[in-house]
Design an enzyme around this catalytic site. Structure first.
Site, short mmCIF file in Angstrom:
data_model
loop_
_atom_site.label_atom_id
_atom_site.label_comp_id
_atom_site.label_asym_id
_atom_site.label_seq_id
_atom_site.Cartn_x
_atom_site.Cartn_y
_atom_site.Cartn_z
N ARG A 123 17.32 -36.85 9.75
CA ARG A 123 17.92 -37.77 8.78
C ARG A 123 18.64 -38.89 9.49
O ARG A 123 19.13 -38.70 10.61
CB ARG A 123 18.88 -37.06 7.82
CG ARG A 123 20.15 -36.47 8.43
CD ARG A 123 21.28 -37.44 8.60
NE ARG A 123 22.53 -36.74 8.92
CZ ARG A 123 23.56 -37.28 9.58
NH1 ARG A 123 23.48 -38.50 10.05
NH2 ARG A 123 24.66 -36.59 9.79
N GLU A 140 27.97 -39.21 1.49
CA GLU A 140 28.94 -39.71 2.49
C GLU A 140 28.58 -41.14 2.91
O GLU A 140 29.46 -41.96 3.18
CB GLU A 140 28.96 -38.79 3.70
CG GLU A 140 29.93 -39.20 4.76
CD GLU A 140 30.01 -38.22 5.91
OE1 GLU A 140 29.80 -37.02 5.70
OE2 GLU A 140 30.25 -38.67 7.03
N ARG A 178 21.16 -41.47 2.76
CA ARG A 178 20.77 -40.52 3.81
C ARG A 178 19.27 -40.38 3.66
O ARG A 178 18.80 -39.83 2.64
CB ARG A 178 21.49 -39.19 3.66
CG ARG A 178 22.97 -39.23 4.06
CD ARG A 178 23.14 -39.39 5.55
NE ARG A 178 24.52 -39.58 5.99
CZ ARG A 178 25.35 -38.58 6.31
NH1 ARG A 178 24.95 -37.32 6.19
NH2 ARG A 178 26.58 -38.84 6.71
N CYS A 232 31.73 -42.43 8.55
CA CYS A 232 32.40 -41.61 9.58
C CYS A 232 31.97 -42.11 10.97
O CYS A 232 30.77 -42.27 11.21
CB CYS A 232 32.03 -40.15 9.42
SG CYS A 232 32.78 -39.10 10.67
N THR A 263 31.53 -40.60 13.58
CA THR A 263 30.65 -39.66 14.31
C THR A 263 29.18 -39.98 14.09
O THR A 263 28.34 -39.54 14.85
CB THR A 263 30.88 -38.20 13.85
OG1 THR A 263 30.56 -38.11 12.45
CG2 THR A 263 32.30 -37.77 14.10
N ARG A 287 20.64 -37.31 12.66
CA ARG A 287 20.76 -35.91 13.04
C ARG A 287 19.37 -35.32 12.91
O ARG A 287 18.79 -35.30 11.82
CB ARG A 287 21.74 -35.16 12.13
CG ARG A 287 22.11 -33.80 12.68
CD ARG A 287 23.28 -33.20 11.93
NE ARG A 287 22.85 -32.45 10.77
CZ ARG A 287 22.44 -31.19 10.81
NH1 ARG A 287 22.38 -30.55 11.96
NH2 ARG A 287 22.08 -30.56 9.72
N ARG A 347 24.92 -25.48 13.89
CA ARG A 347 25.53 -25.40 12.55
C ARG A 347 24.96 -24.18 11.83
O ARG A 347 23.95 -23.61 12.23
CB ARG A 347 25.19 -26.66 11.73
CG ARG A 347 25.91 -27.92 12.17
CD ARG A 347 25.69 -29.08 11.20
NE ARG A 347 26.31 -30.31 11.71
CZ ARG A 347 26.42 -31.44 10.99
NH1 ARG A 347 25.94 -31.50 9.75
NH2 ARG A 347 26.98 -32.52 11.52
N GLU A 358 26.95 -28.52 7.40
CA GLU A 358 28.24 -28.58 8.10
C GLU A 358 29.22 -27.58 7.50
O GLU A 358 29.26 -27.38 6.28
CB GLU A 358 28.79 -29.99 7.93
CG GLU A 358 29.94 -30.28 8.85
CD GLU A 358 30.30 -31.75 8.79
OE1 GLU A 358 30.04 -32.41 7.80
OE2 GLU A 358 30.83 -32.24 9.80
P1 ADP Z 1 23.49 -33.83 7.23
O1 ADP Z 1 22.63 -33.31 8.33
O2 ADP Z 1 22.68 -34.55 6.21
O3 ADP Z 1 24.67 -34.56 7.75
P2 ADP Z 1 24.25 -31.11 6.54
O4 ADP Z 1 24.40 -30.65 7.93
O5 ADP Z 1 25.31 -30.79 5.55
O6 ADP Z 1 24.10 -32.66 6.38
O7 ADP Z 1 22.83 -30.53 5.99
C1 ADP Z 1 22.41 -30.95 4.73
C2 ADP Z 1 21.38 -30.00 4.19
O8 ADP Z 1 20.22 -30.07 5.02
C3 ADP Z 1 21.84 -28.54 4.21
O9 ADP Z 1 21.38 -27.93 3.02
C4 ADP Z 1 21.08 -27.96 5.36
O10 ADP Z 1 20.78 -26.60 5.13
C5 ADP Z 1 19.80 -28.76 5.34
N1 ADP Z 1 19.14 -28.78 6.64
C6 ADP Z 1 19.62 -29.30 7.80
N2 ADP Z 1 18.71 -29.12 8.79
C7 ADP Z 1 17.63 -28.48 8.23
C8 ADP Z 1 16.38 -28.02 8.72
N3 ADP Z 1 16.01 -28.19 10.00
N4 ADP Z 1 15.53 -27.41 7.84
C9 ADP Z 1 15.88 -27.24 6.55
N5 ADP Z 1 17.05 -27.66 6.01
C10 ADP Z 1 17.91 -28.27 6.85
N1 DAR Z 2 35.83 -33.26 8.56
C1 DAR Z 2 35.63 -34.49 9.26
C2 DAR Z 2 34.11 -34.68 9.51
C3 DAR Z 2 33.69 -35.24 10.79
C4 DAR Z 2 32.19 -35.21 11.03
N2 DAR Z 2 31.37 -34.80 9.85
C5 DAR Z 2 30.96 -35.67 8.90
N3 DAR Z 2 31.18 -36.95 8.99
N4 DAR Z 2 30.32 -35.20 7.83
C6 DAR Z 2 36.48 -34.35 10.50
O1 DAR Z 2 37.16 -35.29 10.85
O2 DAR Z 2 36.46 -33.29 11.07
#
Ligand code: ADP
Ligand code: DAR
Length: 342
Positions: free
Chosen positions: A112, A211, A215, A257, A259, A266, A295, A300
């Site tokens: 993404r 966010e 995305r 953010c 980050t 990601r 993760r 997250e």
């Molecule tokens: P983002 O990566 O968009 O910042 P998250 O880490 O919160 O947000 O993940 C968002 C959603 O994407 C979650 O439901 C997570 O389970 C799903 N996800 C992330 N990576 C994968 C993957 N490789 N395969 C399937 N689902 C994924």
């Molecule tokens: N809780 C925030 C998130 C930082 C990184 N994750 C994001 N942007 N979704 C922190 O400052 O820890």
């Protein structure tokens, strides 16, 4: 506004770099879109367990509040004020194989990128009307997509609870913002102006006004990372014909953010590693070597389940999209080799 009192055990980059001198220098400043220091740091003041603790309200935030944001960016990304981000989303440059062609370990791959519209504030500073205008412009641009990217837009408003919960459980849809996003003002007027676009196979999806304002997501079962990246690159190129994204020569793609700055990418796999999961020290030695993040499987702040982990690139800024995806693929290969050895 008074200088915030952080607890002694606060470890966020906000507490580390908001010195009284920086606070005095910035406390009365306001961007052209009206964003203030108080808004920038509110999430980290209200959530002292933040890792970072700040959210930008517009592109100008990164220049006006640089005395606070530049040291945070330098520490998190290893990226200094004189560095320049370089972007490369050309799939022809990727040149990687499938790290798990038999599908013995990798359940799925997802890549993404975050994007925000130029000339609009970022999410923490969007008015209710601006958020609806962003939703209208983005959903119009998405409806023009053709071929495998063609699909439909589904506003969160009016989506029945059962559909929403199933799409979250199936890893397609975002959850309502956590307390960090809440404090940053990213949940205001929820769920108005938020939604999800997806194609028929749900291999291409776009979150609207989470966010970040977009995305853009490509995902599919298995470990054909090159196929997932190729679809994402094609989609971003198509959307750039209709939308202008906030981009800085210095910081790359601008996100709420810090980050996510730069590639705002990601690239992750959901991978089953039962043996390595029993030796987290060895697991983390490998993920550290390839600058990977671990993760849980629901994103997250979630936990792994059934020895399945979400493994993704940690670096987003000062590295190109092709380099970040290649580094993730090489790290996944190393993890699989070690799992086989164990
Ligand atoms: P983002 O990566 O968009 O910042 P998250 O880490 O919160 O947000 O993940 C968002 C959603 O994407 C979650 O439901 C997570 O389970 C799903 N996800 C992330 N990576 C994968 C993957 N490789 N395969 C399937 N689902 C994924
Ligand atoms: N809780 C925030 C998130 C930082 C990184 N994750 C994001 N942007 N979704 C922190 O400052 O820890």
């Amino acid at each position: 506004m008074n200088y915030p009192q952080f607890p002694k055990n606060c470890t966020s980059l906000l507490c580390k770099y908001l010195t009284p001198e920086v606070f005095d220098e910035l406390k009365d400043k306001k961007t052209r879109y009206g964003y203030t220091l108080e808004q920038l740091i509110r999430s980290g003041v209200e959530n002292v367990d933040s890792g970072i603790g700040v959210y930008a309200g517009d592109e100008e935030s990164y220049e006006l509040f640089a005395p606070l944001l530049d040291p945070i960016i330098r520490e998190y990304h290893g990226f200094g004020p004189d560095d320049r981000h370089v972007s490369d989303m050309d799939p022809a440059h990727l040149q990687i194989g499938n790290p798990d062609p038999e599908g013995a370990y990798v359940l799925s791959t997802r890549i993404r990128v975050g994007r925000n519209l130029h000339c609009f504030p970022l999410g923490p500073n969007l008015s209710r009307r601006e958020r609806l205008v962003v939703e209208c412009m983005v959903s119009d641009a998405l409806r023009a997509l053709e071929g495998e990217l063609a699909g439909s837009y589904h506003p969160l408003e009016g989506m029945d609870k059962e559909t929403r919960e199933r799409m979250i459980k199936d890893h397609f849809l975002f959850k309502e913002g956590d307390r960090f996003l809440e404090a940053a003002g990213l949940n205001r007027d929820w769920p108005e102006g938020r939604g999800i676009y997806h194609n028929t196979d749900k291999t291409f999806l776009v979150w609207v006004n989470e966010e970040d304002q977009l995305r853009i997501i490509s995902m599919e079962p298995g470990a054909d990372i090159a196929s997932v990246f190729g679809r994402l690159a094609k989609a971003v190129k198509s959307l750039e014909k209709r939308l202008v994204f906030a981009f800085s020569e210095r910081l790359g793609y601008i996100t709420s953010c810090p980050t996510n700055l730069g590639t705002a990418m990601r690239a992750s796999v959901h991978i089953r590693l039962p043996k390595l999961g029993k030796d987290m020290e060895k697991f983390k030695t490998i993920t550290d070597r390839y600058e990977l993040q671990i993760r849980g499987i629901h994103g997250e702040h979630s936990e792994s389940e059934g020895s399945v982990y979400d493994i993704s690139n940690k670096r987003r800024l000062g590295i190109t999209e092709v380099q970040a995806v290649r580094q993730m693929a090489e790290g996944v290969e190393a993890l699989i080799e070690e799992e086989k050895r164990l």
